[in-house]
Design a protein around this motif. Structure first.
Motif, PDB file in Angstrom:
ATOM      1  N   ARG A 161      56.625 -27.845   7.058  1.00 38.18           N
ATOM      2  CA  ARG A 161      56.277 -29.009   6.387  1.00 38.18           C
ATOM      3  C   ARG A 161      55.070 -28.863   5.388  1.00 38.18           C
ATOM      4  O   ARG A 161      55.343 -29.211   4.033  1.00 38.18           O
ATOM      5  CB  ARG A 161      56.089 -30.536   7.361  1.00 38.18           C
ATOM      6  CG  ARG A 161      55.847 -31.700   6.510  1.00 38.18           C
ATOM      7  CD  ARG A 161      55.418 -32.731   7.484  1.00 38.18           C
ATOM      8  NE  ARG A 161      54.483 -32.579   8.389  1.00 38.18           N
ATOM      9  CZ  ARG A 161      54.797 -32.442   9.724  1.00 38.18           C
ATOM     10  NH1 ARG A 161      55.920 -32.555  10.173  1.00 38.18           N
ATOM     11  NH2 ARG A 161      53.586 -32.131  10.496  1.00 38.18           N
ATOM     12  N   ASP A 162      54.056 -28.361   6.054  1.00 39.02           N
ATOM     13  CA  ASP A 162      52.766 -28.215   5.270  1.00 39.02           C
ATOM     14  C   ASP A 162      53.105 -27.273   4.042  1.00 39.02           C
ATOM     15  O   ASP A 162      52.489 -27.467   2.921  1.00 39.02           O
ATOM     16  CB  ASP A 162      51.708 -27.518   6.029  1.00 39.02           C
ATOM     17  CG  ASP A 162      51.337 -28.637   6.955  1.00 39.02           C
ATOM     18  OD1 ASP A 162      51.755 -29.877   6.892  1.00 39.02           O
ATOM     19  OD2 ASP A 162      50.300 -28.387   7.793  1.00 39.02           O
ATOM     20  N   ILE A 163      53.783 -26.193   4.328  1.00 36.89           N
ATOM     21  CA  ILE A 163      54.127 -25.225   3.323  1.00 36.89           C
ATOM     22  C   ILE A 163      55.016 -25.890   2.174  1.00 36.89           C
ATOM     23  O   ILE A 163      54.563 -25.724   0.869  1.00 36.89           O
ATOM     24  CB  ILE A 163      55.182 -23.891   3.849  1.00 36.89           C
ATOM     25  CG1 ILE A 163      53.850 -23.082   4.504  1.00 36.89           C
ATOM     26  CG2 ILE A 163      55.679 -22.979   2.647  1.00 36.89           C
ATOM     27  CD1 ILE A 163      54.370 -21.900   5.307  1.00 36.89           C
ATOM     28  N   TYR A 164      56.132 -26.723   2.674  1.00 41.04           N
ATOM     29  CA  TYR A 164      56.912 -27.273   1.590  1.00 41.04           C
ATOM     30  C   TYR A 164      56.346 -28.312   0.669  1.00 41.04           C
ATOM     31  O   TYR A 164      56.365 -28.341  -0.391  1.00 41.04           O
ATOM     32  CB  TYR A 164      58.129 -27.828   2.382  1.00 41.04           C
ATOM     33  CG  TYR A 164      59.069 -28.317   1.432  1.00 41.04           C
ATOM     34  CD1 TYR A 164      60.219 -27.665   0.620  1.00 41.04           C
ATOM     35  CD2 TYR A 164      59.411 -29.777   1.063  1.00 41.04           C
ATOM     36  CE1 TYR A 164      61.072 -27.956  -0.286  1.00 41.04           C
ATOM     37  CE2 TYR A 164      60.010 -30.371   0.140  1.00 41.04           C
ATOM     38  CZ  TYR A 164      61.050 -29.284  -0.486  1.00 41.04           C
ATOM     39  OH  TYR A 164      61.930 -29.672  -1.405  1.00 41.04           O
ATOM     40  N   LEU A 211      66.637 -27.881  11.765  1.00 40.97           N
ATOM     41  CA  LEU A 211      67.324 -28.995  12.024  1.00 40.97           C
ATOM     42  C   LEU A 211      66.726 -30.218  12.300  1.00 40.97           C
ATOM     43  O   LEU A 211      67.013 -31.281  11.654  1.00 40.97           O
ATOM     44  CB  LEU A 211      67.982 -28.524  13.251  1.00 40.97           C
ATOM     45  CG  LEU A 211      69.250 -27.701  13.569  1.00 40.97           C
ATOM     46  CD1 LEU A 211      69.655 -27.457  14.784  1.00 40.97           C
ATOM     47  CD2 LEU A 211      70.528 -28.758  12.637  1.00 40.97           C
ATOM     48  N   ASN A 212      65.285 -30.151  12.840  1.00 42.77           N
ATOM     49  CA  ASN A 212      64.536 -31.225  13.226  1.00 42.77           C
ATOM     50  C   ASN A 212      63.238 -31.527  12.528  1.00 42.77           C
ATOM     51  O   ASN A 212      62.643 -32.151  12.997  1.00 42.77           O
ATOM     52  CB  ASN A 212      64.516 -31.324  14.893  1.00 42.77           C
ATOM     53  CG  ASN A 212      65.638 -31.374  15.364  1.00 42.77           C
ATOM     54  OD1 ASN A 212      66.642 -32.118  15.137  1.00 42.77           O
ATOM     55  ND2 ASN A 212      65.905 -30.718  16.540  1.00 42.77           N
ATOM     56  N   THR A 213      62.964 -30.599  11.575  1.00 38.58           N
ATOM     57  CA  THR A 213      61.649 -30.838  10.760  1.00 38.58           C
ATOM     58  C   THR A 213      61.682 -32.058   9.791  1.00 38.58           C
ATOM     59  O   THR A 213      62.794 -32.233   9.114  1.00 38.58           O
ATOM     60  CB  THR A 213      61.605 -29.261  10.015  1.00 38.58           C
ATOM     61  OG1 THR A 213      61.510 -28.503  10.752  1.00 38.58           O
ATOM     62  CG2 THR A 213      60.271 -29.598   9.181  1.00 38.58           C
ATOM     63  N   ARG A 214      60.786 -32.726   9.932  1.00 39.13           N
ATOM     64  CA  ARG A 214      60.620 -34.055   9.138  1.00 39.13           C
ATOM     65  C   ARG A 214      59.318 -33.668   7.988  1.00 39.13           C
ATOM     66  O   ARG A 214      58.501 -33.114   8.452  1.00 39.13           O
ATOM     67  CB  ARG A 214      60.376 -35.012  10.184  1.00 39.13           C
ATOM     68  CG  ARG A 214      61.612 -35.498  10.696  1.00 39.13           C
ATOM     69  CD  ARG A 214      61.375 -36.702  11.755  1.00 39.13           C
ATOM     70  NE  ARG A 214      62.616 -36.948  12.485  1.00 39.13           N
ATOM     71  CZ  ARG A 214      63.768 -37.985  12.125  1.00 39.13           C
ATOM     72  NH1 ARG A 214      63.581 -38.346  10.667  1.00 39.13           N
ATOM     73  NH2 ARG A 214      64.548 -37.904  12.573  1.00 39.13           N
ATOM     74  N   ALA A 250      61.292 -38.446   6.662  1.00 42.29           N
ATOM     75  CA  ALA A 250      62.747 -38.226   6.353  1.00 42.29           C
ATOM     76  C   ALA A 250      62.937 -36.654   6.965  1.00 42.29           C
ATOM     77  O   ALA A 250      62.032 -35.889   6.882  1.00 42.29           O
ATOM     78  CB  ALA A 250      62.831 -38.147   4.843  1.00 42.29           C
ATOM     79  N   LEU A 251      64.214 -36.367   7.352  1.00 37.50           N
ATOM     80  CA  LEU A 251      64.482 -34.877   7.710  1.00 37.50           C
ATOM     81  C   LEU A 251      64.447 -34.017   6.631  1.00 37.50           C
ATOM     82  O   LEU A 251      65.328 -34.461   5.511  1.00 37.50           O
ATOM     83  CB  LEU A 251      66.066 -35.073   8.300  1.00 37.50           C
ATOM     84  CG  LEU A 251      65.879 -35.581   9.804  1.00 37.50           C
ATOM     85  CD1 LEU A 251      67.470 -35.745  10.106  1.00 37.50           C
ATOM     86  CD2 LEU A 251      65.370 -34.506  10.669  1.00 37.50           C
ATOM     87  N   LEU A 252      63.917 -32.913   6.463  1.00 38.88           N
ATOM     88  CA  LEU A 252      63.879 -31.906   5.411  1.00 38.88           C
ATOM     89  C   LEU A 252      65.347 -31.735   4.925  1.00 38.88           C
ATOM     90  O   LEU A 252      65.084 -31.486   3.744  1.00 38.88           O
ATOM     91  CB  LEU A 252      63.200 -30.932   5.927  1.00 38.88           C
ATOM     92  CG  LEU A 252      63.227 -29.503   4.851  1.00 38.88           C
ATOM     93  CD1 LEU A 252      62.450 -29.907   3.753  1.00 38.88           C
ATOM     94  CD2 LEU A 252      62.577 -28.247   5.558  1.00 38.88           C
ATOM     95  N   VAL A 253      66.255 -31.468   5.792  1.00 34.35           N
ATOM     96  CA  VAL A 253      67.605 -31.120   5.539  1.00 34.35           C
ATOM     97  C   VAL A 253      68.339 -32.178   4.882  1.00 34.35           C
ATOM     98  O   VAL A 253      69.498 -31.817   4.371  1.00 34.35           O
ATOM     99  CB  VAL A 253      68.177 -30.299   6.596  1.00 34.35           C
ATOM    100  CG1 VAL A 253      67.394 -29.188   6.825  1.00 34.35           C
ATOM    101  CG2 VAL A 253      68.412 -31.128   7.861  1.00 34.35           C
ATOM    102  N   ALA A 254      68.116 -33.285   5.037  1.00 33.32           N
ATOM    103  CA  ALA A 254      69.044 -34.367   4.720  1.00 33.32           C
ATOM    104  C   ALA A 254      69.118 -34.459   3.115  1.00 33.32           C
ATOM    105  O   ALA A 254      68.300 -34.435   2.334  1.00 33.32           O
ATOM    106  CB  ALA A 254      68.298 -35.796   5.013  1.00 33.32           C
TER     107      ALA A 254
END
Length: 229
Positions: free
Chosen positions: A122-125, A142-145, A150-154
């Motif tokens: 999350r921090d890098i993104y 899968l579960n990174t928010r 919000a889910l990163l992959v959504a």
């Protein structure tokens, strides 16, 4: 400034059946390492627990073990990198421009719910960096928010090892879940190549994913192209 890449590898050595070995699919690391190395990028390896990253035995056999794999197997300094990987709490996300999640079935167990890895991702993104994965590495996303919950992959176009590839590889009954299906359940816009086991890479902004081991080099090349631009 020199770009910095954080590779993520697994610490898991077995399927649920302890008699069935698994681990890092080595070429997914070595192919990317070579691409990034040619660019002069600084590279570091992290794993959920730090220390040893076991190797998937099948990835070390001909014809899957290409020259880059053999180079690592014959180089003590390279092997040392996989014997002493960093822990997440030793990583400052601000030091890295991109994170690259490697695969091998092992990651299906220790990547998805690792909160320190999620924080780093999350921090890098959110600092404007690149998030990337190859093959089963997408299980780590899968579960990174994001900070807004919000889910990163959504809503994001991506790829990763497909269920048909699991079936054809003969391991569908051994894996803990259907990663393709789980991505779709989280709102990801999953895509795959028309044929299994051929290279496919999807870039969605600063999000780069490759479908299978055959995609590692192309995935890393796309990450490098984004970094160079």
């Amino acid at each position: 400034m020199t770009k910095r890449i954080l590779h993520v590898v697994s610490n898991v050595a077995n399927y649920a059946d302890q008699a069935e070995p698994t681990g890092l699919w080595l070429s997914e690391l070595t192919h990317a390492w070579h691409v990034f190395g040619e660019k002069g990028y600084v590279q570091q390896i992290v794993s959920p627990k730090g220390g040893v990253s076991p190797l998937e035995p099948r990835s070390l056999k001909w014809p899957l073990a290409d020259a880059s794999v053999k180079e690592w197997l014959n180089d003590g300094s390279r092997q040392a990198l996989l014997s002493a990987t960093s822990r997440p709490d030793q990583i400052d996300p601000a030091d890295f421009d991109a994170i690259y999640f490697t695969g091998g079935h092992a990651v299906m167990w220790d990547f998805p719910d690792d909160e320190p890895l999620q924080r780093i991702t999350r921090d890098i993104y959110e600092r404007g960096g690149i998030v990337s994965s190859v093959c089963h590495g997408y299980c780590g996303l899968l579960n990174t928010r994001l900070s807004n919950g919000a889910l990163l992959v959504a809503g994001r176009r991506l790829t990763g090892y497909s269920w048909v590839e699991e079936v054809l590889a003969g391991v569908a009954s051994k894996v803990p879940y259907n990663a393709e299906q789980e991505m779709i359940r989280r709102g990801a816009l999953y895509e795959k190549a028309l044929l299994p086991f051929v290279s496919k890479v999807i870039t969605d902004g600063r999000f780069v994913t490759g479908q299978n081991p055959q995609s590692a080099k192309a995935t890393a090349s796309q990450v490098a192209a984004l970094l160079d631009n």
